[in-house]
Design an enzyme around this catalytic site. Structure first.
Site, short mmCIF file in Angstrom:
data_model
loop_
_atom_site.label_atom_id
_atom_site.label_comp_id
_atom_site.label_asym_id
_atom_site.label_seq_id
_atom_site.Cartn_x
_atom_site.Cartn_y
_atom_site.Cartn_z
N ARG A 1 1.07 5.92 -21.52
CA ARG A 1 0.01 5.94 -22.53
C ARG A 1 0.06 7.27 -23.27
NH1 ARG A 1 -4.47 6.68 -20.59
NH2 ARG A 1 -3.95 6.58 -18.39
N TYR B 1 4.85 0.31 -24.65
CA TYR B 1 4.69 0.56 -23.21
C TYR B 1 3.24 0.40 -22.73
CZ TYR B 1 6.22 2.41 -18.72
OH TYR B 1 6.57 2.54 -17.40
N GLY C 1 -0.37 0.47 -21.34
CA GLY C 1 -1.69 0.41 -21.95
C GLY C 1 -1.68 0.61 -23.46
N LYS D 1 -6.49 -1.32 -20.96
CA LYS D 1 -7.33 -0.15 -21.24
C LYS D 1 -8.05 -0.28 -22.58
CE LYS D 1 -5.52 1.87 -17.57
NZ LYS D 1 -6.25 1.96 -16.31
N HIS E 1 -13.70 1.81 -14.77
CA HIS E 1 -12.33 2.02 -14.32
C HIS E 1 -12.35 2.04 -12.78
CE1 HIS E 1 -8.53 4.77 -14.51
NE2 HIS E 1 -8.20 3.52 -14.41
N SER F 1 -6.15 9.32 -11.88
CA SER F 1 -4.82 8.88 -11.47
C SER F 1 -4.29 9.78 -10.36
CB SER F 1 -3.86 8.87 -12.66
OG SER F 1 -3.91 10.10 -13.30
N ALA F 2 -3.34 9.19 -9.60
CA ALA F 2 -2.68 9.90 -8.49
C ALA F 2 -3.62 10.21 -7.33
CB ALA F 2 -2.00 11.18 -8.97
N CYS F 3 -4.64 9.36 -7.13
CA CYS F 3 -5.53 9.53 -5.98
C CYS F 3 -5.49 8.32 -5.04
CB CYS F 3 -6.96 9.77 -6.45
SG CYS F 3 -7.19 11.37 -7.23
N GLY F 4 -4.53 7.43 -5.24
CA GLY F 4 -4.34 6.32 -4.31
C GLY F 4 -5.27 5.13 -4.53
N LYS F 5 -5.59 4.87 -5.78
CA LYS F 5 -6.51 3.77 -6.06
C LYS F 5 -5.94 2.40 -5.67
CE LYS F 5 -9.05 2.30 -10.12
NZ LYS F 5 -8.80 2.45 -11.55
N ASN G 1 -3.60 1.82 -3.52
CA ASN G 1 -3.51 1.75 -2.06
C ASN G 1 -4.85 1.38 -1.44
OD1 ASN G 1 -0.91 2.61 -2.44
ND2 ASN G 1 -1.28 4.70 -1.76
N ASP H 1 -7.96 -2.06 -10.69
CA ASP H 1 -8.06 -1.09 -11.80
C ASP H 1 -9.37 -1.14 -12.58
OD1 ASP H 1 -6.86 1.00 -13.28
OD2 ASP H 1 -6.27 -0.38 -14.86
N ARG I 1 6.84 1.23 -13.56
CA ARG I 1 5.77 0.28 -13.21
C ARG I 1 6.31 -1.06 -12.71
NH1 ARG I 1 0.19 2.07 -13.99
NH2 ARG I 1 0.50 4.15 -14.85
N GLU J 1 -6.14 4.68 7.33
CA GLU J 1 -7.21 5.32 8.11
C GLU J 1 -8.45 5.56 7.26
OE1 GLU J 1 -6.72 5.13 11.06
OE2 GLU J 1 -4.58 5.43 11.50
N ASN J 2 -8.32 5.47 5.93
CA ASN J 2 -9.50 5.61 5.09
C ASN J 2 -10.53 4.51 5.37
OD1 ASN J 2 -8.40 7.86 3.89
ND2 ASN J 2 -7.50 6.73 2.18
O1 SAT Z 1 -0.33 2.12 -19.01
S1 SAT Z 1 -1.63 1.74 -18.45
O2 SAT Z 1 -2.71 2.29 -19.27
O3 SAT Z 1 -1.77 0.30 -18.42
C1 SAT Z 1 -1.78 2.32 -16.87
C2 SAT Z 1 -2.30 3.70 -16.83
O4 SAT Z 1 -1.75 4.59 -17.47
O5 SAT Z 1 -3.30 3.92 -16.13
MN MN Z 2 -6.15 2.75 -14.39
#
Ligand code: SAT
Ligand code: MN
Length: 595
Positions: free
Chosen positions: A70, A211, A213, A220, A240, A262-266, A268, A287, A379, A506-507
């Site tokens: 994005r 690409y 979003g 989004k 979100h 982002s990058a916090c394991g959502k 998962n 998401d 992705r 374990e969360n």
């Molecule tokens: O590319 S997306 O917006 O669909 C995914 C993201 O960046 O969170």
């Molecule tokens: Mn997202």
């Protein structure tokens, strides 16, 4: 192709768009499997898609290196005044932006087909669902939309003659001159990319990128930026957030919606496999959550999407078994590496790296190579129904009643594993000040603290000060039936830099504590920042965490919190007089409690 729709407004818009973009022909998408296979076969023939020997009906795409994520700084909320877009959004006057973009759209589909994609966000027939129509010149977008949304004739049927839809105009911005061979991933240069939203008109115009979003406009653009503005006007919420269901050993169900940067394991967490005996988890969405107050006064959530557009690197049987099982077949991979035996690969995949692969740029790669084999934002696009832990109720028309909201971020220090808000206002304060340390996946120096309120910074389609106020308004309506609000940090480290919490599955122990709070089974101790578990009430059975480490994990670092107050003030000041007084009041209370 003749229009299969009797909707006058739709037909008019398609004709106008065709007159502007000048495609060679128009194709109305029916959403069928046959259609998907046909477009995929065309893309395989043109070299854009690579069939994967190891995964049935799955394909690899490689995007242009300039078109890999994005583009937030080319994303606009175009309201009549800048103030309506607020301090967190890029803004251009709608008249000016449309004039600029019309210039680009003129003739932009020459040599290409214009696809008309009728899609529904949310199960067709749900009181929460919304219909969009995406016009695009990218067959890759069509196939992804088939997975991510509900596409086709049944949507046109639901729309009828005079139904409402959200027009989403997309072009990759690369007309194909006669006789010229197409590139593998046509798109426009960065300075011509525009991802534009006109919330007053419920209109989306996207140009120049193919690409994620930027191009799959249901996600989004519609389901968050436009929907958040609609939701505020209509009195519901577009967030979100992942949605998951936990069932305790007695069979009581709890529904959780959680927002993380982002990058916090959502993803998962959305697909968690609980490690605690007798508890079961099901995924409803990974998401986005659309939520509306139901007839019983509770807040009901649906997942408006029908697929996962997940980050590939780091996904493994170790980190997310269910995601791996979701992508065994019928999956689109973008910017992953290709192995010699016809499978995909990425950094963090299970097992040893392949001795040789083709990287996301199409070059030879070996473990000795200096660059990554897969792009960090590579992705997978997979149907949600393929997830082994998808809830049987994930498409329930009325949604599921939310009991718990979770906010969080990635913090190496300061913030304990879990704390609960004293009340709704305090919870809104937690969401509005949510912060995360930047990682390699973000721009900016690694380890910087970034406030990302409600994980909505890039996705709120109006002034975020007003968005905070909308949260208060929803809480007032929900009253005693409002979900309880918690804040988590899975990422705290010891002063020596060691992870204090194992995370991942374990969360579930933390989720259990939250459910037991809602069920009235456990107590909590009051601290300046909120309610924390009582000694022994967070279930650690079977874990061997040294007592000293656990104490550090749960420690409320009062001086460190105090030291963050000026940053919170600065953050709030950005919103000027749009900041709800109830948020300043919460900050004052926090300062008082910190002493
Ligand atoms: O590319 S997306 O917006 O669909 C995914 C993201 O960046 O969170
Ligand atoms: Mn997202």
């Amino acid at each position: 192709m003749k229009s299969p729709s009797a909707n006058t407004k739709l037909n008019q818009w398609v004709q106008e768009s065709a007159a502007m973009c000048q495609p060679d022909d128009i194709c109305w998408c029916d959403g069928s499997v046959e259609e998907y296979n046909r477009f995929m076969a065309q893309m395989v023939a043109s070299g854009m898609a690579i069939p994967l020997k190891k995964r049935p009906n799955s394909f690899l795409f490689r995007s242009d290196p300039s078109d890999v994520a994005r583009v937030e700084d080319r994303t606009y909320i175009s309201t009549p005044t800048k103030l309506e877009a607020g301090p967190t959004n890029n803004w251009i006057d709608p008249g000016e932006l449309k004039a600029t973009m019309r210039g680009f759209y003129k003739g932009c589909m020459r040599g290409r087909t214009m696809y008309v994609i009728p899609f529904s966000m949310g199960p067709i027939g749900s009181p929460l669902a919304k219909i969009g129509i995406e016009i695009t010149d990218s067959p890759y977008v069509v196939c992804n939309m088939h997975i991510m949304t509900r596409v086709g004739t049944r949507v046109l049927d639901a729309l009828g003659q005079d139904g409402e839809f959200i027009p989403c105009l997309h072009s990759i911005g690369a007309p194909l001159e006669k006789g010229r061979k197409d590139t593998a991933w046509p798109c426009a240069p960065i300075e011509q990319k525009y991802i534009s939203h006109f919330p007053q008109e419920n209109l989306i115009w996207s140009y120049g990128s193919g690409y994620g979003g930027n191009a799959l406009l249901g996600k989004k653009c519609l389901a968050l930026r436009i929907a958040s503005a609609v939701a505020r006007r209509e009195g519901w919420m577009a967030e979100h957030m992942l949605i998951l269901r936990l069932t305790n050993p007695e069979g009581r169900r709890f529904h959780i919606a959680a927002a993380f940067p982002s990058a916090c394991g959502k993803t998962n967490l959305a697909m968690i496999n609980p490690t605690i005996a007798g508890w079961k988890a099901e995924c409803i969405g990974d998401d986005i959550s659309w939520m509306k107050i139901g007839p019983d006064g509770r807040l009901y959530a649906i997942n408006p999407e029908s697929g996962f557009f997940g980050v590939a690197p780091g996904t493994s049987y170790n980190s997310n078994r269910s995601a791996m099982d979701s992508i065994k077949a019928n999956t689109i991979f973008t910017n992953c590496a290709l192995t010699d035996d016809g499978d995909i690969w990425w950094e963090g995949f299970d097992g040893k790296p392949p001795a040789h692969a083709i990287d996301w740029k199409g070059r030879d790669w070996t473990p000795a190579s200096k660059s990554d084999a897969a792009h960090p934002n590579a992705r997978f696009t997979a149907p949600a129904k393929q997830c082994p832990v998808i809830s049987p109720d994930w498409e329930k028309l009325e949604g599921v009643p939310i009991d718990i909201f979770i906010f969080g971020g990635r913090r190496a220090s300061v913030v304990p594993l879990v704390h609960e808000a004293y009340n709704w206002d305090h919870g809104v304060f937690m969401g509005s000040t949510a912060a995360s340390e930047t990682t390699a996946a973000n721009i900016g120096a690694v380890g910087n603290l970034r406030r990302d309120p409600f994980a909505m910074t890039p996705f709120c389609g109006y002034n975020m000060g007003d968005y905070f106020q909308h949260w208060f308004a929803m809480g007032d309506k929900l009253g005693a039936k409002a979900p309880r609000i918690f804040y988590v940090n899975w990422f705290r480290k010891s002063p020596a830099g060691k992870w204090l919490w194992p995370g991942y599955s374990e969360n579930s122990r933390v989720l259990k504590w939250m459910c037991d709070r809602v069920g009235g089974k456990v107590g909590a101790r009051e601290t300046p920042i909120g309610l924390l578990p009582l000694e022994g009430e967070l279930d650690l059975t079977g874990l061997s965490i040294p007592a000293q480490d656990f104490a550090e994990l749960m420690r409320v670092d009062v001086p460190a919190f105090k030291a963050e107050v000026p940053d919170m003030e600065k953050h709030f000041n950005r919103f000027g007089d749009r900041l709800p007084a109830r948020l300043s009041a919460q900050l004052k209370l926090l300062v008082q409690r910190l002493g």
